[in-house]
Design a protein around this motif. Structure first.
Motif, PDB file in Angstrom:
ATOM      1  N   THR A 134       0.729  -1.267   0.236  1.00  0.00           N
ATOM      2  CA  THR A 134       0.151  -0.121  -0.054  1.00  0.00           C
ATOM      3  C   THR A 134       0.968   1.076   0.083  1.00  0.00           C
ATOM      4  OG1 THR A 134      -1.608  -1.068   1.425  1.00  0.00           O
ATOM      5  CG2 THR A 134      -1.904   1.214   1.207  1.00  0.00           C
ATOM      6  N   ILE A 135       1.954   1.326   0.789  1.00  0.00           N
ATOM      7  CA  ILE A 135       2.886   2.436   0.738  1.00  0.00           C
ATOM      8  C   ILE A 135       3.308   2.565  -0.694  1.00  0.00           C
ATOM      9  CG2 ILE A 135       4.905   3.293   2.007  1.00  0.00           C
ATOM     10  CD1 ILE A 135       3.871   1.931   4.521  1.00  0.00           C
ATOM     11  N   ALA A 139       3.114   5.939  -2.895  1.00  0.00           N
ATOM     12  CA  ALA A 139       4.279   6.553  -3.161  1.00  0.00           C
ATOM     13  C   ALA A 139       4.160   6.707  -4.661  1.00  0.00           C
ATOM     14  CB  ALA A 139       5.333   6.010  -2.540  1.00  0.00           C
ATOM     15  N   ALA A 140       4.240   5.644  -5.248  1.00  0.00           N
ATOM     16  CA  ALA A 140       4.323   5.655  -6.881  1.00  0.00           C
ATOM     17  C   ALA A 140       3.180   6.501  -7.669  1.00  0.00           C
ATOM     18  CB  ALA A 140       4.390   4.318  -7.484  1.00  0.00           C
ATOM     19  N   THR A 141       1.965   6.414  -6.809  1.00  0.00           N
ATOM     20  CA  THR A 141       0.914   7.249  -7.563  1.00  0.00           C
ATOM     21  C   THR A 141       1.069   8.720  -7.371  1.00  0.00           C
ATOM     22  OG1 THR A 141      -0.669   5.472  -7.171  1.00  0.00           O
ATOM     23  CG2 THR A 141      -1.542   7.472  -7.526  1.00  0.00           C
ATOM     24  N   VAL A 195      -6.122   5.456  -4.777  1.00  0.00           N
ATOM     25  CA  VAL A 195      -5.109   4.321  -5.049  1.00  0.00           C
ATOM     26  C   VAL A 195      -5.032   3.658  -3.748  1.00  0.00           C
ATOM     27  CG1 VAL A 195      -3.010   3.460  -5.965  1.00  0.00           C
ATOM     28  CG2 VAL A 195      -4.183   5.097  -7.164  1.00  0.00           C
ATOM     29  N   SER A 196      -4.602   4.351  -2.540  1.00  0.00           N
ATOM     30  CA  SER A 196      -4.271   3.778  -1.364  1.00  0.00           C
ATOM     31  C   SER A 196      -5.597   2.853  -1.088  1.00  0.00           C
ATOM     32  CB  SER A 196      -3.859   4.575  -0.217  1.00  0.00           C
ATOM     33  OG  SER A 196      -2.734   5.260  -0.839  1.00  0.00           O
ATOM     34  N   VAL A 197      -6.729   3.533  -0.913  1.00  0.00           N
ATOM     35  CA  VAL A 197      -7.973   2.884  -0.280  1.00  0.00           C
ATOM     36  C   VAL A 197      -8.152   1.632  -1.379  1.00  0.00           C
ATOM     37  CG1 VAL A 197     -10.333   3.073  -0.166  1.00  0.00           C
ATOM     38  CG2 VAL A 197      -8.866   4.759   0.565  1.00  0.00           C
TER      39      VAL A 197
END
Length: 301
Positions: A134-135, A139-141, A195-197
């Motif tokens: 997730t991290i 970060a990439a997004t 994106v994280s969710v």
């Protein structure tokens, strides 16, 4: 090889100890040793022996009473040494103990353990995978979206202000930089949250299914992708929800096939990870029991 060396070292140490403390009735032979005395009760001087030796003495006693012979370490070739280093050997916990534990646990027990803290106060391997993935996705997004949004903001600013007259060149440049920074941060944060969710729901669903079944396959990624994409499009209506769910199932199956193949190649499937986790847990429990037995013997002395 290291375990044989430790047994050989304990044998030599006990032998030297018997000369210093005659009350220790220890019998030695060329390949093994046996002890039938209560060391801590009959020898007060033994209380100064290091804690590591006490723990080793208690664990070696069972080995000696089993009647097995002790062989000294022999030289190993580079190939055998590499295999020795790469293999996972657990001398305290046998394979029978692990299989008995696995046969008695249920899917609900594995799920509860997945969302709990282990004996070291750390997250379980499954939750660590979810956290790391997730991290990394967030970060990439943020990086990619911020760069693209900054370029778009620059083009939009130039288009909107073709006839705008600024007092100085510095003012125009400052207005451009502020617009690029604010728009890129806004778009980057918005898509990072999305994106994280999405990644969190997808990974939690897939890992929960795999842990409950204790088996890695393509199906958990199919279900997780279909459910996650369907939820994200549920606000557009029932038809959009059904279409997006089917699309997510297809994408999840293709992605899950690649992930499953990678896990099989690297020997990191759910079955193998859980097997190693159970081995470490049982080994830790037996070490704790051995330490407790050592403390009881020390207190009795």
């Amino acid at each position: 090889m290291m375990d044989n060396f430790r047994k050989w070292y304990d044998c030599v140490y006990l032998k030297s100890l018997s000369f210093r403390h005659p009350s220790i009735n220890t019998c030695f032979s060329a390949n093994c040793y046996k002890s039938e005395c209560s060391v801590m009760k009959t020898c007060p001087q033994e209380r100064s022996v290091s804690y590591n030796f006490l723990q080793a003495f208690l664990s070696r006693k069972a080995f000696c009473e089993s009647g097995k012979t002790l062989s000294l370490p022999t030289p190993m070739g580079k190939k055998e040494e590499t295999q020795e280093k790469t293999s996972r050997v657990f001398n305290i916990v046998s394979e029978v103990d692990v299989q008995n534990y696995l046969s008695n646990e249920t899917g609900r027990d594995r799920l509860i353990k997945m969302y709990s803290i282990d004996h070291k106060g750390q997250l379980t391997p499954e939750m660590q995978i979810i956290k790391t993935a997730t991290i990394q996705a967030a970060a990439a997004t943020f990086l990619c979206v911020s760069l693209l949004a900054g370029r778009q903001a620059k083009n939009d600013f130039i288009t909107r202000n073709q006839v705008t007259v600024f007092k100085t060149r510095f003012q125009a440049f400052r207005r451009l930089q502020d617009t690029i920074f604010l728009f890129s941060m806004k778009e980057g944060a918005k898509w990072t949250v999305r994106v994280s969710v999405f990644s969190l729901i997808f990974l939690l669903t897939s890992q929960s299914i795999a842990v409950y079944r204790n088996k890695s396959s393509v199906w958990e990624y199919t279900v997780a992708s279909a459910l996650t994409i369907g939820l994200f499009k549920a606000n557009l209506g029932l038809r959009a929800f059904v279409v997006s769910t089917g699309f997510g199932a297809v994408i999840g199956s293709l992605g899950g096939l690649l992930v499953y193949a990678a896990m099989k190649i690297t020997n990191e499937t759910q079955e193998q990870r859980h097997h190693w986790q159970v081995q470490r847990e049982l080994e830790h429990n037996k070490i704790i029991q051995g330490q407790f037995a050592s403390n009881v013997v020390t207190t009795a002395a």
